[in-house]
Design a protein around this motif. Structure first.
Motif, PDB file in Angstrom:
ATOM      1  N   PRO A 198      23.852 100.543  78.037  1.00  0.00           N
ATOM      2  CA  PRO A 198      23.700 101.118  76.641  1.00  0.00           C
ATOM      3  C   PRO A 198      24.205 100.326  75.669  1.00  0.00           C
ATOM      4  O   PRO A 198      24.310 100.734  74.516  1.00  0.00           O
ATOM      5  N   GLN A 199      24.544  99.082  75.853  1.00  0.00           N
ATOM      6  CA  GLN A 199      25.220  98.058  74.865  1.00  0.00           C
ATOM      7  C   GLN A 199      24.576  97.695  73.776  1.00  0.00           C
ATOM      8  O   GLN A 199      24.889  97.395  72.894  1.00  0.00           O
ATOM      9  N   LEU A 237      20.095  94.579  89.710  1.00  0.00           N
ATOM     10  CA  LEU A 237      19.973  95.974  88.997  1.00  0.00           C
ATOM     11  C   LEU A 237      19.296  96.880  89.943  1.00  0.00           C
ATOM     12  O   LEU A 237      19.651  98.022  90.083  1.00  0.00           O
ATOM     13  N   LEU A 238      18.460  96.585  90.588  1.00  0.00           N
ATOM     14  CA  LEU A 238      17.634  97.208  91.426  1.00  0.00           C
ATOM     15  C   LEU A 238      18.346  97.703  92.571  1.00  0.00           C
ATOM     16  O   LEU A 238      18.680  98.899  93.004  1.00  0.00           O
ATOM     17  N   PHE A 239      18.970  96.938  93.190  1.00  0.00           N
ATOM     18  CA  PHE A 239      19.653  97.055  94.419  1.00  0.00           C
ATOM     19  C   PHE A 239      20.985  97.998  93.956  1.00  0.00           C
ATOM     20  O   PHE A 239      21.484  98.604  94.729  1.00  0.00           O
ATOM     21  N   SER A 240      21.734  97.672  92.868  1.00  0.00           N
ATOM     22  CA  SER A 240      22.866  98.245  92.217  1.00  0.00           C
ATOM     23  C   SER A 240      22.288  99.780  92.174  1.00  0.00           C
ATOM     24  O   SER A 240      23.133 100.754  92.415  1.00  0.00           O
ATOM     25  N   ASP A 291      22.250 104.177  82.586  1.00  0.00           N
ATOM     26  CA  ASP A 291      23.278 103.024  82.530  1.00  0.00           C
ATOM     27  C   ASP A 291      23.055 102.168  83.797  1.00  0.00           C
ATOM     28  O   ASP A 291      23.512 102.749  84.853  1.00  0.00           O
ATOM     29  N   LEU A 292      22.668 101.089  83.794  1.00  0.00           N
ATOM     30  CA  LEU A 292      22.298 100.464  84.929  1.00  0.00           C
ATOM     31  C   LEU A 292      23.407  99.322  85.293  1.00  0.00           C
ATOM     32  O   LEU A 292      23.495  98.396  86.090  1.00  0.00           O
ATOM     33  N   LEU A 293      24.393  99.199  84.236  1.00  0.00           N
ATOM     34  CA  LEU A 293      25.418  98.245  84.126  1.00  0.00           C
ATOM     35  C   LEU A 293      26.666  98.975  84.998  1.00  0.00           C
ATOM     36  O   LEU A 293      27.007  98.586  86.057  1.00  0.00           O
ATOM     37  N   GLY A 339      24.560 109.544  81.385  1.00  0.00           N
ATOM     38  CA  GLY A 339      23.831 109.272  80.186  1.00  0.00           C
ATOM     39  C   GLY A 339      22.215 108.582  80.347  1.00  0.00           C
ATOM     40  O   GLY A 339      22.226 107.823  81.453  1.00  0.00           O
ATOM     41  N   THR A 340      21.489 108.768  79.490  1.00  0.00           N
ATOM     42  CA  THR A 340      20.182 108.345  79.451  1.00  0.00           C
ATOM     43  C   THR A 340      19.823 107.624  78.158  1.00  0.00           C
ATOM     44  O   THR A 340      20.483 108.291  76.980  1.00  0.00           O
ATOM     45  N   PHE A 341      19.306 106.443  78.086  1.00  0.00           N
ATOM     46  CA  PHE A 341      19.205 105.716  76.986  1.00  0.00           C
ATOM     47  C   PHE A 341      17.844 105.576  76.526  1.00  0.00           C
ATOM     48  O   PHE A 341      17.103 105.024  77.387  1.00  0.00           O
TER      49      PHE A 341
END
Length: 352
Positions: free
Chosen positions: A243-244, A285-288, A50-52, A57-59
């Motif tokens: 995962p949305q 997303l990468l920095f997060s 989940d990158l958000l 979890g893994t998707f």
């Protein structure tokens, strides 16, 4: 006024209880065939956390080699959807969602989308499905000031939209459940970046057919999984939105589904649907992902002071990089809109 830290402290025991037995219970069984064409020629396209919100979890997104359909496999069940949507648009995430979805650029995009219908219809009643906080109807009213706008969503945002006057009527629930009571009531139904969130997109199209009056228009905008950016950026391509996002449909698949559901195609627009944010979104997303996690109730304990300081430093360091990437997105946008880099498409169809 309750602070975020206090809210997190209240929610943490509830989240930890939900996570006590792991995340496997949030998923249905893994499919061995494509939910769109039933082919068994599946290949894993990407695997991502989940990158958000960075919930556990893994998707996995699988691609059908026969029809090109992309889908989450295994797919989240109802408990999983509730868990991963929780505090994303409502609750803890409400302020961030409002700020992101209500930008001036988003409002301009909404007006352009509404303006594209002007040659075809002067609607009396318009239903915006997946309306969230009602930003689209608010912008569309500037184009159609006499139209009555209704908004439908599952979250609490739709009630806020009604209270703020962005929609005249808020409908809360599943579109497929509500549609029979709305039969033939609307001249326009819009679904902007909604269909990909649903477990059964074709059932949503049939619901739209039910809610529309004969000759009514359906406007749909969705991400394009065939975008060159999706291959170039991999898991860092924002429209994967795991995962949305449960289904990502190539244009030919959605076109066929619309025709099967009783619609006649009128227009397809890749240019106006493109959102110039692919590179900037990938940087964010990468920095997060690299930064220490912020305090959140799905984490067992708050971050240490050292982790907080490091997160603040990395966030400040990443802002100039994201800004530079966004500048490239904007400069390249005219070319992206006319090539395979366009990241979305918009369809206008008429109910037969």
């Amino acid at each position: 006024m309750t602070t975020r830290a206090e809210q997190v402290a209240v929610l943490r025991p509830l989240y930890q209880r939900d996570l006590a037995s792991g995340t496997e219970r949030f998923f249905g069984p893994r499919r061995t065939d494509c939910p769109w064409c039933a082919s068994d020629r599946l290949r894993e396209r990407l695997r991502t956390p989940d990158l958000l919100q960075h919930k556990p979890g893994t998707f996995v997104i699988d691609r059908c080699l026969a029809c090109g359909h992309h889908f989450q496999n295994p797919q989240l069940n109802q408990d999983g959807l509730e868990f991963y949507y929780r505090d994303c648009y409502d609750g803890l995430g409400r302020e961030a969602a409002e700020n992101l979805l209500g930008t001036s650029r988003s409002r301009r995009r909404h007006r352009v989308a509404a303006e594209s219908l002007r040659p075809f219809v002067d609607p009396e009643r318009w239903l915006d499905v997946g309306t969230g906080y009602g930003h689209f109807p608010e912008a569309a009213r500037q184009v159609f000031p006499k139209t009555v706008f209704h908004g439908l969503d599952q979250g609490e945002g739709v009630a806020f939209a009604e209270a703020e006057g962005r929609v005249e009527k808020a409908l809360r629930g599943l579109f497929t459940d509500v549609a029979p009571s709305l039969a033939g009531q609307y001249d326009v139904v819009s679904m902007h970046h909604y269909l990909e969130h649903t477990p059964d997109p074709r059932a949503q199209l049939k619901a739209a057919h039910t809610a529309l009056a004969p000759g009514g228009l359906l406007q749909v905008e969705v991400p394009d999984p065939g975008s060159a950016y999706s291959w170039m950026l991999g898991r860092w391509w924002v429209p994967w939105f795991q995962p949305q996002h449960l289904h990502l449909m190539p244009l030919r698949n959605l076109r066929q589904a619309l025709e099967d559901s009783g619609f006649a195609m009128m227009e397809v627009d890749r240019r106006a649907a493109h959102r110039p944010m692919d590179l900037a979104g990938a940087v964010v997303l990468l920095f997060s992902r690299l930064m220490p996690r912020d305090d959140a109730p799905w984490r067992p304990r708050p971050p240490s002071p050292a982790a907080r300081h490091l997160r603040k430093f990395l966030r400040a360091s990443g802002l100039p990089v994201a800004a530079a990437a966004y500048g490239i997105d904007l400069c390249f946008a005219p070319a992206a809109r006319r090539t395979g880099f366009s990241n979305a498409y918009r369809i206008l169809a008429r109910r037969n």
